[in-house]
Design a protein around this motif. Structure first.
Motif, mmCIF file in Angstrom:
data_model
loop_
_atom_site.group_PDB
_atom_site.id
_atom_site.type_symbol
_atom_site.label_atom_id
_atom_site.label_comp_id
_atom_site.label_asym_id
_atom_site.label_seq_id
_atom_site.Cartn_x
_atom_site.Cartn_y
_atom_site.Cartn_z
ATOM 1 N N ILE A 181 9.288 -47.361 29.507
ATOM 2 C CA ILE A 181 10.394 -48.298 29.320
ATOM 3 C C ILE A 181 10.614 -48.546 27.830
ATOM 4 O O ILE A 181 11.747 -48.584 27.351
ATOM 5 N N ILE A 182 9.527 -48.700 27.086
ATOM 6 C CA ILE A 182 9.632 -48.963 25.644
ATOM 7 C C ILE A 182 10.271 -47.779 24.933
ATOM 8 O O ILE A 182 11.049 -47.944 23.985
ATOM 9 N N GLU A 183 9.934 -46.544 25.368
ATOM 10 C CA GLU A 183 10.561 -45.367 24.766
ATOM 11 C C GLU A 183 12.078 -45.439 24.889
ATOM 12 O O GLU A 183 12.807 -45.084 23.959
ATOM 13 N N LEU A 184 12.551 -45.892 26.046
ATOM 14 C CA LEU A 184 13.993 -46.026 26.241
ATOM 15 C C LEU A 184 14.562 -47.155 25.391
ATOM 16 O O LEU A 184 15.601 -47.003 24.739
ATOM 17 N N LEU A 185 13.864 -48.296 25.374
ATOM 18 C CA LEU A 185 14.356 -49.443 24.617
ATOM 19 C C LEU A 185 14.341 -49.177 23.113
ATOM 20 O O LEU A 185 15.116 -49.772 22.366
ATOM 21 N N ASP A 186 13.456 -48.283 22.665
ATOM 22 C CA ASP A 186 13.373 -47.972 21.237
ATOM 23 C C ASP A 186 14.477 -47.026 20.780
ATOM 24 O O ASP A 186 14.663 -46.827 19.577
ATOM 25 N N GLN A 187 15.181 -46.395 21.728
ATOM 26 C CA GLN A 187 16.271 -45.513 21.332
ATOM 27 C C GLN A 187 17.376 -46.320 20.665
ATOM 28 O O GLN A 187 17.709 -47.418 21.090
#
Length: 461
Positions: A181-187
């Motif tokens: 989820i964090i990988e997506l939010l960091d985009q």
């Protein structure tokens, strides 16, 4: 974990504090001995939590890959069946499924080993306390009742310690899911609206590229290099060239999907980064090479260009796009479901639906990206008149590698490998005998003449 783990953790900490206090009150020396195994609990929890996190991360990754393979295979089922690749797709799905199964089994094995290890540590602590307590009982320093009470409370002490260590495993398993989820939010988006962006309302439609250079992220070569052109309100500019010349890249910069590395793209004399992103895109109507139609009714697809449009406006846009007649023949008219990607409609019908969507948007700038590519001559002819009505009075940028559809443009810009080779009208460029004339000869096929412009795929005699 957030719903239950935090509350459980607080509950275990309170239990641990209560029973630890009682045990220290009864026998501080035996209590200290019972706490000797706590570091063992901690080390075991740390070791197994790391293994659980790695296994959970792999399981989540495999789960994502499995979903991606299923979506891709089902979304392209016509291609799979046409090439008779069902067995290959099944094997690919099975391979990802087995990978997910193995990752899940690894997680299960780790948890299965962890439980008896913790219980062994707990029993070791209980035996140590029981041994010292028995010795003290023999020495007369402790009563039998006192020893039995202490041993009963020891079980209550180890229970929250054990539960906290298991909760640690749950936390690390949850963190593996949170990482995705964090990988997506960091985009981060390619473009960001500035805090002081200006609102312009409805634009006049003046478009300008000034010495624009752009390279796609991660690519070594420039997609556009020092490209300049200007389109006044009501004019039509055609961007032509072979595939890979940079035509669609210019369209993406105009829509501000990207910002140029050098130079400026302006709307009504103002650089796009200085304007509110919503205003920039509200000022453009787009008809793309790949006609995008949503799963919904014909009415909803047309109104997508301007939410809140009335039924009368939707019908008027359909009439102007030469779509009203075929829509009336559909089973439920404007309330007919068109299916995913408009699969129940022909290519020409989808394109006219897209033109109606652009019509109802009524934007001052029109962007046409290969609007007749993929259509047969008859379908291409049917959409040309609606396209001319759509272009009337608007600033229009036409992108095409087919020179026969852009001859009436106010100005033609010839691109090659991201650079401007020639600029001028159709007749001027033919008279020069340069790159445009060479490309025109490749497309020139004798054919009929039609009032108002050439047929797609033909050239006037």
């Amino acid at each position: 974990f957030l719903l239950s783990g935090v509350a459980d953790g607080l509950y275990h900490v309170i239990r641990l504090g209560v029973f630890l206090g009682l045990l220290f009150y009864l026998r501080w020396d035996l209590t200290l001995l019972s706490l000797v195994i706590v570091p063992l609990f901690w080390r075991a929890a740390r070791h197994f939590s790391r293994l659980v996190r790695e296994a959970s991360r792999e399981r989540r990754r495999r789960s994502g890959s499995l979903s991606a393979v299923a979506e891709e295979s089902l979304g392209n089922v016509a291609l799979v069946q046409a090439y008779n690749r069902q067995a290959w797709e099944e094997r690919r799905f099975e391979r990802e499924n087995v990978g997910k199964f193995q990752a899940s089994m690894t997680t299960a094995r780790i948890r299965a080993v962890y439980r008896p290890v913790v219980e062994l540590i707990e029993v070791s602590g209980g035996l140590a306390v029981m041994g010292l307590g028995t010795w003290k009982l023999a020495q007369g320093q402790l009563t039998l009742g006192g020893l039995l009470v202490f041993l009963a409370l020891i079980g209550k002490l180890y229970s929250p310690i054990r539960d906290l260590s298991r909760l640690g495993n749950t936390f690390y398993a949850a963190s593996a899911s949170a990482e995705r989820i964090i990988e997506l939010l960091d985009q981060r988006p390619q473009v960001v609206e500035s805090a002081d962006a200006r609102r312009i309302g409805r634009a006049r439609g003046e478009v300008e590229f000034e010495s624009v250079s752009f390279r796609y992220p991660g690519t070594p070569t420039l997609a556009l290099s020092e490209v300049s052109f200007h389109v006044s309100p009501g004019e039509t500019l055609a961007l032509v060239g072979a595939s890979g010349a940079g035509k669609s890249t210019a369209a993406k910069l105009l829509l501000r999907f990207y910002d140029p590395d050098r130079g400026a793209v302006r709307l009504d004399g103002t650089g796009l980064p200085e304007l509110a992103l919503s205003d920039v895109r509200e000022s453009l109507a787009v008809v793309l090479q790949e006609t995008l139609v949503f799963h919904g009714t014909v009415r909803e697809n047309i109104a997508y260009g301007r939410p809140g449009a009335t039924d009368a406006e939707i019908v008027a846009a359909a009439r102007a796009a030469d779509a009203h007649d075929f829509i009336r023949l559909l089973p439920d008219g404007y309330d007919t479901m068109v299916g995913q990607r408009g699969r129940t409609l022909s290519g020409g019908q989808r394109q006219r639906l897209a033109i109606a969507r652009a019509m109802i948007r009524d934007a001052p700038v029109l962007l046409l990206d290969e609007p007749t590519t993929g259509l047969d001559a008859r379908s291409g002819l049917r959409v040309m008149d609606p396209l001319r009505r759509l272009m009337a009075g608007r600033t229009t940028v036409v992108i095409s590698h087919n020179l026969l559809t852009v001859r009436d443009a106010t100005r033609i810009v010839v691109l090659d490998h991201g650079r401007v080779l020639e600029t001028g009208t159709h007749d001027d460029l033919l008279a020069r005998g340069g790159a445009y004339a060479g490309l025109h000869r490749l497309h020139a096929v004798p054919g009929p003449v039609r009032a108002g412009g050439p047929l797609p795929g033909t050239v006037p005699s």
